[in-house]
Enzyme design. Structure first.
Site, short mmCIF file in Angstrom:
data_model
loop_
_atom_site.label_atom_id
_atom_site.label_comp_id
_atom_site.label_asym_id
_atom_site.label_seq_id
_atom_site.Cartn_x
_atom_site.Cartn_y
_atom_site.Cartn_z
CG ASP A 96 -1.38 1.43 -3.77
OD1 ASP A 96 -0.13 1.47 -4.09
OD2 ASP A 96 -1.79 1.83 -2.54
CG ASP A 123 -6.02 3.10 0.23
OD1 ASP A 123 -4.99 2.31 0.29
OD2 ASP A 123 -6.71 3.28 -0.67
CG ASP A 136 -10.83 -15.98 -13.99
OD1 ASP A 136 -10.17 -16.33 -13.04
OD2 ASP A 136 -12.14 -15.99 -13.90
CG ASN A 168 -2.95 5.32 -1.66
OD1 ASN A 168 -2.96 4.16 -0.87
ND2 ASN A 168 -3.93 5.97 -2.35
CG HIS A 190 -5.74 -15.74 -6.47
ND1 HIS A 190 -5.08 -16.24 -7.63
CD2 HIS A 190 -7.11 -15.29 -6.76
CE1 HIS A 190 -5.94 -16.32 -8.48
NE2 HIS A 190 -7.11 -15.86 -8.23
CG ASP A 191 -8.29 -18.86 -6.65
OD1 ASP A 191 -8.78 -17.91 -6.13
OD2 ASP A 191 -8.24 -18.96 -7.88
CD GLU A 218 -8.40 -20.54 -12.43
OE1 GLU A 218 -8.52 -20.75 -11.27
OE2 GLU A 218 -9.24 -19.91 -12.88
CG ASP A 247 -1.66 1.22 1.66
OD1 ASP A 247 -1.83 1.94 0.42
OD2 ASP A 247 -1.96 1.44 2.73
CG ASP A 277 -6.16 -12.70 -13.70
OD1 ASP A 277 -6.59 -13.39 -14.37
OD2 ASP A 277 -5.55 -13.19 -12.78
C1 GLC Z 1 -10.76 -18.02 -10.70
C2 GLC Z 1 -9.84 -17.13 -10.01
C3 GLC Z 1 -10.68 -16.81 -8.78
C4 GLC Z 1 -12.06 -16.41 -9.13
C5 GLC Z 1 -12.78 -17.29 -10.15
C6 GLC Z 1 -14.04 -16.35 -10.56
O1 GLC Z 1 -10.84 -19.39 -10.35
O2 GLC Z 1 -8.63 -17.68 -9.80
O3 GLC Z 1 -9.96 -16.10 -7.81
O4 GLC Z 1 -12.90 -16.17 -7.93
O5 GLC Z 1 -12.01 -17.53 -11.00
O6 GLC Z 1 -13.36 -15.33 -11.47
CA CA Z 2 -3.51 1.94 -1.28
#
Ligand code: GLC
Ligand code: CA
Length: 553
Positions: free
Chosen positions: A29, A25, A199, A23, A324-325, A253, A21, A98
């Site tokens: 970013d 908040d 995705d 700034n 991230h999943d 993915e 971060d 992405d």
């Molecule tokens: C993919 C992403 C996930 C998202 C899902 C719907 O699996 O990695 O984070 O929730 O698609 O877009």
């Molecule tokens: Ca920020």
């Protein structure tokens, strides 16, 4: 195999909301990313994959997009983004964006239009259907639990959403939709991006008529859209019309794909995707994610070996343990207490010396762990809440039991702020972040890990630099040894007259490693290890989570 930069490069995934971060908040970013590019350079990575930074109401943290051509206000401006890509390129780092085009946000102008009336020109951008009386148009369910259909009063019809109800699915059978997608891709390529992570790309084509479906792996209806009827034609079309005109790569993915199906996407002669993320290895310790079962190394080896062998020579693999999943790997298959450092290194050795492009998720390189939140309110993720609700209301599981599941599997385990230092809020921000910092940040952080010679960070750096020195790590063939071994994962790689031997332990127990046949011990050179090791190779008893890599000439 054709040699290319994206096979030789190492990818680093940034989840911008939780990276840095700038700034004050509490939300990561783009200017925060700019501040940290030298860090990425020091680590040695070649490509950044940036999770979505587009305009979004953030029902699913940016995976619900309301404007594909602009940057989310919380993350900065398009000018900030341009500064970022220039700063990356100046340091020789490529940028992958992405691409989330199975669905949009329900606040995207296309959807707002399509909602207005049955004859709106945008109506057919989505799947609008009449109910069967009061019943939903079909029995499909959403990945985030519940029906895949949401009723809308205005026109007395339902729309389809395979994820949250704020993520309506796009109708790819409409050529205008495909044109819009090509337009978005072209827009970012012209701004200089080097590729896309696509995705849930294998679910974009739905079976005509949207028939009722069967239950399979926690979902109803998936047989009608997983690797659906036209998916390969659509991907070929996009490749032919846009991607092939640029020097870029794609990683798709793909949920529930076999290696046979995968080859249709990644076979170099098919001109669809450069590589995919499959999920087979991610289910070693669970059944459709929320039914947790004990980790079994033999199962993992079988899966990874199959992918190595079946894809070799035809397409290209991706190598990942986190994103991230997924929860943190050291909390999952390693030991995040006593042997956190050893097991984090061993896991990295196991995966990154296979054939394919390595993906590192932010924080993995310092061995970040699951968050072990104690209170439901500490979670922020839409999927996590839906699952909690389902578990409590439909399956009648106790609060305690559900919290245990979340502590192990929730996506938020990977989404806590990046731990930069032992400063307040881990140096991520100067104010309370949007999601709590993992309480172990005083001990586990970048500053700490960079300073120490034997840290996980230094080990990752070493792996990355070895890949640059030895072609065999990138392109060598793969062969597994001692498949039945419950504790050790042993494999070799071969290229021309060289051989690489990779030995990793998944236990703190002492296990006897025996030199496999065909290894000439006279000619070995130790490339990497997570303990002090004598140069020569003999049979040996492993130490907890020991890992070694030898080159044999
Ligand atoms: C993919 C992403 C996930 C998202 C899902 C719907 O699996 O990695 O984070 O929730 O698609 O877009
Ligand atoms: Ca920020």
């Amino acid at each position: 195999m054709k040699k290319t930069w994206y096979k030789e490069g190492v990818v680093y995934q940034i989840y911008p909301r939780s990276f840095k971060d700038s700034n004050h908040d509490g939300i990561g970013d783009i200017r925060g990313i700019i501040e940290k590019i030298d860090y990425l350079k020091d680590l040695g990575i070649d490509i950044v994959w940036l999770s979505p930074v587009y305009q979004s109401p953030n029902d699913d943290n940016g995976y619900d997009i309301s404007d594909y051509k602009d940057i989310m206000d919380e993350f900065g401006t398009l000018d900030d983004w341009k500064e970022m890509i220039d700063a990356l390129h100046e340091r020789g780092i490529k940028l992958v964006m992405d691409l989330v085009v199975n669905h949009t946000s329900d606040e995207h102008p296309w959807f707002l239009e399509s909602k207005k009336s049955k004859d709106n020109p945008y109506r057919d951008y989505y799947f609008w259907r009449k109910g069967k009386g009061k019943k939903k148009p079909n029995n499909w369910t959403s990945f985030f639990t519940g029906s895949a259909w949401e009723y809308d009063e205005q026109t007395n019809e339902f729309y389809m959403h395979l994820f949250s109800k704020k993520q309506p699915d796009l109708n790819w059978d409409n050529p205008k939709v495909r044109q819009e997608v090509k337009d978005i891709i072209q827009y970012w390529l012209d701004l200089g991006v080097d590729g896309f992570r696509c995705d849930v790309i294998n679910i974009i084509s739905k079976k005509e008529g949207l028939p009722d479906g069967k239950w399979r792996l926690g979902l109803v209806g998936s047989e009608h859209y997983m690797n659906g009827p036209n998916v390969h034609d659509y991907l070929k079309e996009i490749n032919r019309d846009v991607l092939s005109k640029y020097d870029c790569f794609t990683v798709g993915e793909t949920v529930f794909v076999s290696t046979k199906e995968a080859l249709k996407y990644v076979d170099e002669n098919n001109h669809e995707l450069s590589m995919i993320f499959h999920f087979d290895h991610m289910s070693v310790d669970n059944i459709f994610k929320w039914f947790i079962r004990p980790f079994k190394l033999r199962k993992l080896k079988k899966i990874l070996s199959k992918w190595q062998n079946d894809i070799n020579g035809k397409g290209w693999n991706s190598l990942y343990l986190e994103n991230h999943d997924q929860p943190r790997i050291v909390s999952r298959w390693g030991d995040d207490k006593e042997y956190r450092i050893e097991s984090a290194k061993s896991l990295a050795t196991m995966i990154y010396f296979q054939q394919g492009t390595p993906y590192i998720y932010q924080g993995q390189e310092i061995g970040m762990t699951n968050a072990y939140f104690k209170d439901l309110s500490q979670y922020k993720d839409v999927e996590t809440y839906n699952i909690y609700k389902l578990g409590r209301e439909k399956l009648h599981l106790s609060h305690k039991r559900m919290m245990k599941k979340l502590q192990y599997m929730s996506r938020d385990n990977a989404r806590t702020p990046m731990q930069w230092s032992d400063d307040v809020f881990a140096g991520f921000s100067t104010v309370e972040p949007w999601i709590e910092v993992n309480s172990n940040y005083k001990d586990i952080n970048v500053l700490n890990s960079k300073e120490k010679k034997d840290s996980i960070y230094q080990y990752y750096k070493k792996i990355i630099s070895l890949r640059k020195q030895y072609d065999i790590i990138v392109y060598g063939d793969y062969k597994e040894h001692d498949k039945k071994n419950k504790y050790l994962y042993i494999y070799e790689r071969n290229l021309n007259n060289e051989k690489l031997l990779v030995i990793t332990s998944f236990t703190k127990k002492k296990v006897l490693f025996k030199i496999p046949e065909g290894i000439n011990v006279e000619k070995v050179k130790l490339l990497l290890s997570n303990y002090e090791v004598n140069e020569s190779l003999t049979d040996f008893y492993t130490r907890p989570y020991e890992a070694r890599v030898y080159l044999i000439k």
